[in-house]
Motif scaffolding. Sequence first.
Motif, PDB file in Angstrom:
ATOM      1  N   LEU A   1       0.796  -1.229   0.000  1.00  0.00           N
ATOM      2  CA  LEU A   1       0.000   0.000   0.000  1.00  0.00           C
ATOM      3  C   LEU A   1       0.825   1.274   0.000  1.00  0.00           C
ATOM      4  CD1 LEU A   1      -2.723  -1.069   2.554  1.00  0.00           C
ATOM      5  CD2 LEU A   1      -3.021  -0.780   0.100  1.00  0.00           C
TER       6      LEU A   1
ATOM      7  N   ASP B   1       0.071   3.833  -2.695  1.00  0.00           N
ATOM      8  CA  ASP B   1      -1.357   4.109  -2.902  1.00  0.00           C
ATOM      9  C   ASP B   1      -1.904   3.466  -4.176  1.00  0.00           C
ATOM     10  OD1 ASP B   1      -1.328   5.720  -0.608  1.00  0.00           O
ATOM     11  OD2 ASP B   1      -0.675   7.457  -1.782  1.00  0.00           O
TER      12      ASP B   1
ATOM     13  N   LYS C   1      -4.309   1.501  -6.860  1.00  0.00           N
ATOM     14  CA  LYS C   1      -5.747   1.516  -7.090  1.00  0.00           C
ATOM     15  C   LYS C   1      -6.356   0.135  -6.827  1.00  0.00           C
ATOM     16  CE  LYS C   1      -5.456   5.098 -10.684  1.00  0.00           C
ATOM     17  NZ  LYS C   1      -3.986   5.221 -10.750  1.00  0.00           N
TER      18      LYS C   1
ATOM     19  N   LEU D   1      -5.582  -3.802  -5.014  1.00  0.00           N
ATOM     20  CA  LEU D   1      -4.790  -4.672  -4.143  1.00  0.00           C
ATOM     21  C   LEU D   1      -5.262  -6.106  -4.363  1.00  0.00           C
ATOM     22  CD1 LEU D   1      -2.776  -4.982  -1.744  1.00  0.00           C
ATOM     23  CD2 LEU D   1      -4.743  -4.711  -0.225  1.00  0.00           C
TER      24      LEU D   1
ATOM     25  N   GLN E   1      -9.632  -0.213   2.588  1.00  0.00           N
ATOM     26  CA  GLN E   1     -10.578  -0.080   1.481  1.00  0.00           C
ATOM     27  C   GLN E   1     -11.442   1.166   1.670  1.00  0.00           C
ATOM     28  OE1 GLN E   1     -13.510  -3.157   1.326  1.00  0.00           O
ATOM     29  NE2 GLN E   1     -14.221  -2.617  -0.717  1.00  0.00           N
TER      30      GLN E   1
ATOM     31  N   THR F   1      -9.448   1.746  -2.013  1.00  0.00           N
ATOM     32  CA  THR F   1      -8.679   0.735  -2.743  1.00  0.00           C
ATOM     33  C   THR F   1      -9.581  -0.436  -3.119  1.00  0.00           C
ATOM     34  OG1 THR F   1      -6.721   1.326  -1.454  1.00  0.00           O
ATOM     35  CG2 THR F   1      -6.647  -0.766  -2.638  1.00  0.00           C
TER      36      THR F   1
END
Length: 342
Positions: A175, A178, A180, A182, A207, A212
């Motif tokens: 993470l 950052d 978009k 995962l 999330q 995310t």
Amino acid sequence: MARDKSKTLIDVKDLRVSFDTYAGEVQAVRGVSFYVNKGEAVAIVGESGCGKSVTAQSTMQLIPMPPGRIKDGQVMFNGKDLTKLTDKQMESIRGSEISMIFQDPMTSLNPTMKVGKQIMEGLIKHQRLSKAEAKKKAIEMLDVVGIPNPEKRVEQYPHEFSGGMRQRAMIAIALSCDPKLLIADEPTTALDVTIQAQILDLMKDLQRDFDTAIILITHDLGVVADIAQRVVVMYAGLVIESGTLDEIFYNGQHPYTWGLMRSIPKVNTDEKERLVPIEGTPPDLFSPPKGCPFAARCKYAMPICKEQMPEKTYLSEDHYVKCWLQHEMAPDVENPIKKGRE
């Protein structure tokens, strides 16, 4: 509700992945299609060997090629087909726009590098931060994922972390830029239930706070119920059912989905009930059956099931199933999941 394609972050279309071995071609993924919207959590479930991890790794071109190869299909991400990108182009996407949490953090983390330096690598490469800035952000990320004393921990090696802390460190790495999207491949398998609950709470917080999107690969339906909005059920390299969480858990229509649901122990009832295993073994993907791959294990199988793969039957705009029991000429079969909830 109807699918809003403007919200789609990643759209996998008819993905086919094989592995060439000395014994022949293993058709691991045989035409998988699914999508994930921005900020949405989608779970891909199924027993070991069904192709869910290969599907996820193929989207990021992480399968070894050779022996693996993407035979056909598209992985559309922000307007780009990831299957057509070079290794160098994928490097700019991995870690920055799409990140992955692997199943075993001890083998995924470099044992010879300090944890902080492993977080800093992506920040220096993708966000062009100085070493001092990257270290500051690494400390912040360790704090975000709930690791105590982050200023001290950033200078420690993976073997100095517990299993739960190593998994948190993996999440911090994933993470840090950052992303978009995962992709979490069995993120809680090796953890005890207390740490598992903490990791799931952390993923839900991330999330919510970072918007995310998550693809969760798992065989643990308890984990799915806790985090996912939609569920994709895979079997023998195929998607055999897909729908919202409620549609799959309360109105699943494929006998394999029924089998998965009936294997969950019930903890909120006084009744003593045996778990119902799915008898038999998955088919050999060196030579997949021409009909429904679950037919040999299905007590509802009809002659056509072994001869021809059923088409999709849409039960709602989000829910479809591939099963001959949906055909108008099929016998009526009582849904054991619905019956068990009455």
